[in-house]
Design a protein around this motif. Structure first.
Motif, PDB file in Angstrom:
ATOM      1  N   LEU A  50       0.832  -1.204   0.000  1.00  0.00           N
ATOM      2  CA  LEU A  50       0.000   0.000   0.000  1.00  0.00           C
ATOM      3  C   LEU A  50       0.863   1.249   0.000  1.00  0.00           C
ATOM      4  CD1 LEU A  50      -2.812  -0.911   2.508  1.00  0.00           C
ATOM      5  CD2 LEU A  50      -3.116  -0.274   0.150  1.00  0.00           C
ATOM      6  N   ASP A  51       0.434   2.257  -0.756  1.00  0.00           N
ATOM      7  CA  ASP A  51       1.106   3.544  -0.799  1.00  0.00           C
ATOM      8  C   ASP A  51       0.043   4.619  -0.991  1.00  0.00           C
ATOM      9  OD1 ASP A  51       3.209   5.322  -0.784  1.00  0.00           O
ATOM     10  OD2 ASP A  51       3.583   5.146  -2.940  1.00  0.00           O
ATOM     11  N   TRP A  52       0.343   5.838  -0.583  1.00  0.00           N
ATOM     12  CA  TRP A  52      -0.605   6.930  -0.765  1.00  0.00           C
ATOM     13  C   TRP A  52       0.136   8.192  -1.194  1.00  0.00           C
ATOM     14  CZ3 TRP A  52      -0.401  11.482   1.989  1.00  0.00           C
ATOM     15  CH2 TRP A  52       0.383  11.490   3.126  1.00  0.00           C
ATOM     16  N   HIS A  53      -0.598   9.088  -1.890  1.00  0.00           N
ATOM     17  CA  HIS A  53      -0.053  10.373  -2.299  1.00  0.00           C
ATOM     18  C   HIS A  53      -1.207  11.320  -2.619  1.00  0.00           C
ATOM     19  CE1 HIS A  53      -0.343   7.820  -5.883  1.00  0.00           C
ATOM     20  NE2 HIS A  53      -0.635   8.917  -6.541  1.00  0.00           N
ATOM     21  N   ILE A  54      -0.880  12.598  -2.742  1.00  0.00           N
ATOM     22  CA  ILE A  54      -1.859  13.631  -3.064  1.00  0.00           C
ATOM     23  C   ILE A  54      -1.624  14.050  -4.517  1.00  0.00           C
ATOM     24  CG2 ILE A  54      -2.732  15.932  -2.467  1.00  0.00           C
ATOM     25  CD1 ILE A  54      -3.103  13.888  -0.231  1.00  0.00           C
ATOM     26  N   VAL A  55      -2.690  14.101  -5.306  1.00  0.00           N
ATOM     27  CA  VAL A  55      -2.572  14.502  -6.710  1.00  0.00           C
ATOM     28  C   VAL A  55      -3.566  15.618  -6.997  1.00  0.00           C
ATOM     29  CG1 VAL A  55      -1.790  12.241  -7.520  1.00  0.00           C
ATOM     30  CG2 VAL A  55      -4.220  12.764  -7.504  1.00  0.00           C
ATOM     31  N   GLU A  56      -3.308  16.346  -8.058  1.00  0.00           N
ATOM     32  CA  GLU A  56      -4.212  17.385  -8.547  1.00  0.00           C
ATOM     33  C   GLU A  56      -5.163  16.729  -9.528  1.00  0.00           C
ATOM     34  OE1 GLU A  56      -5.786  21.113  -8.680  1.00  0.00           O
ATOM     35  OE2 GLU A  56      -3.865  20.801  -7.695  1.00  0.00           O
ATOM     36  N   GLY A  57      -6.427  16.574  -9.134  1.00  0.00           N
ATOM     37  CA  GLY A  57      -7.417  15.952  -9.995  1.00  0.00           C
ATOM     38  C   GLY A  57      -8.229  16.989 -10.740  1.00  0.00           C
ATOM     39  N   ALA A  58      -9.195  16.535 -11.485  1.00  0.00           N
ATOM     40  CA  ALA A  58     -10.045  17.436 -12.251  1.00  0.00           C
ATOM     41  C   ALA A  58     -10.910  18.301 -11.340  1.00  0.00           C
ATOM     42  CB  ALA A  58     -10.935  16.625 -13.193  1.00  0.00           C
ATOM     43  N   ARG A  59     -11.245  17.788 -10.162  1.00  0.00           N
ATOM     44  CA  ARG A  59     -12.112  18.518  -9.237  1.00  0.00           C
ATOM     45  C   ARG A  59     -11.332  19.092  -8.060  1.00  0.00           C
ATOM     46  NH1 ARG A  59     -16.936  14.596  -8.083  1.00  0.00           N
ATOM     47  NH2 ARG A  59     -17.948  16.512  -7.436  1.00  0.00           N
ATOM     48  N   GLY A  60     -10.029  19.175  -8.162  1.00  0.00           N
ATOM     49  CA  GLY A  60      -9.214  19.699  -7.072  1.00  0.00           C
ATOM     50  C   GLY A  60      -8.244  18.639  -6.582  1.00  0.00           C
ATOM     51  N   LEU A  61      -7.745  18.814  -5.369  1.00  0.00           N
ATOM     52  CA  LEU A  61      -6.801  17.866  -4.800  1.00  0.00           C
ATOM     53  C   LEU A  61      -7.502  16.571  -4.411  1.00  0.00           C
ATOM     54  CD1 LEU A  61      -4.767  20.211  -2.459  1.00  0.00           C
ATOM     55  CD2 LEU A  61      -4.118  19.375  -4.704  1.00  0.00           C
ATOM     56  N   GLU A  62      -6.814  15.450  -4.613  1.00  0.00           N
ATOM     57  CA  GLU A  62      -7.347  14.140  -4.251  1.00  0.00           C
ATOM     58  C   GLU A  62      -6.271  13.345  -3.533  1.00  0.00           C
ATOM     59  OE1 GLU A  62     -10.301  13.389  -8.065  1.00  0.00           O
ATOM     60  OE2 GLU A  62      -8.414  12.319  -7.916  1.00  0.00           O
ATOM     61  N   GLY A  63      -6.659  12.628  -2.490  1.00  0.00           N
ATOM     62  CA  GLY A  63      -5.766  11.683  -1.838  1.00  0.00           C
ATOM     63  C   GLY A  63      -5.967  10.327  -2.486  1.00  0.00           C
ATOM     64  N   VAL A  64      -4.886   9.708  -2.946  1.00  0.00           N
ATOM     65  CA  VAL A  64      -4.967   8.431  -3.665  1.00  0.00           C
ATOM     66  C   VAL A  64      -4.226   7.362  -2.870  1.00  0.00           C
ATOM     67  CG1 VAL A  64      -4.440   7.219  -5.804  1.00  0.00           C
ATOM     68  CG2 VAL A  64      -5.043   9.636  -5.866  1.00  0.00           C
ATOM     69  N   ILE A  65      -4.908   6.256  -2.585  1.00  0.00           N
ATOM     70  CA  ILE A  65      -4.306   5.107  -1.925  1.00  0.00           C
ATOM     71  C   ILE A  65      -4.231   3.995  -2.965  1.00  0.00           C
ATOM     72  CG2 ILE A  65      -4.517   3.428  -0.066  1.00  0.00           C
ATOM     73  CD1 ILE A  65      -6.236   5.542   1.400  1.00  0.00           C
TER      74      ILE A  65
END
Length: 125
Positions: A50-65
């Motif tokens: 498992l890993d997680w990071h924050i990305v810039e999505g189409a609707r703003g910032l998203e936390g992705v696991i």
């Protein structure tokens, strides 16, 4: 095979789209909390993938696991009963009651789904 879980920010944060500010820090804390719960809920060594990071999505910032374990889909969705056949040998070898047994095939009963990422998302909110 990998599986992603995305945590979106609230409506106000979507309008602000602050990178590096309080919105991103709160989203990172929430994403890390959900990832820690998912590691604890994951079967066997799957939590190590498992890993997680924050990305810039189409609707703003998203936390992705993300879970990159090769069998994560089979764990999350479960499997139907199926026959296992040897790939590189002439027979399967396994132990039953301390004795070595050889077989041309084995009937696997299937596995129940284990949606550990969904549980982690529910518990981490």
């Amino acid at each position: 095979m990998s599986v992603d879980v995305r945590i979106e920010q609230g409506r106000l944060a979507r309008f602000l789209r602050l990178r590096g500010g309080i919105v991103e820090r709160r989203l990172a804390m929430r994403t890390a909390r959900v990832a820690d719960i998912a590691r604890a809920e994951a079967p066997g060594h799957m939590g190590e993938y498992l890993d997680w990071h924050i990305v810039e999505g189409a609707r703003g910032l998203e936390g992705v696991i993300t879970c990159d374990h090769p069998a994560v889909r089979f764990v999350i969705e479960g499997t139907r009963p199926h026959v296992i056949r040897p790939r590189r040998a002439r027979a399967l070898r396994f132990e039953v009651g301390g004795q070595v047994v050889f077989a041309a095939y084995a009937r696997h009963p299937g596995t129940r789904p284990n949606p550990f990422l969904q549980r982690a998302l529910r518990l981490g909110r």
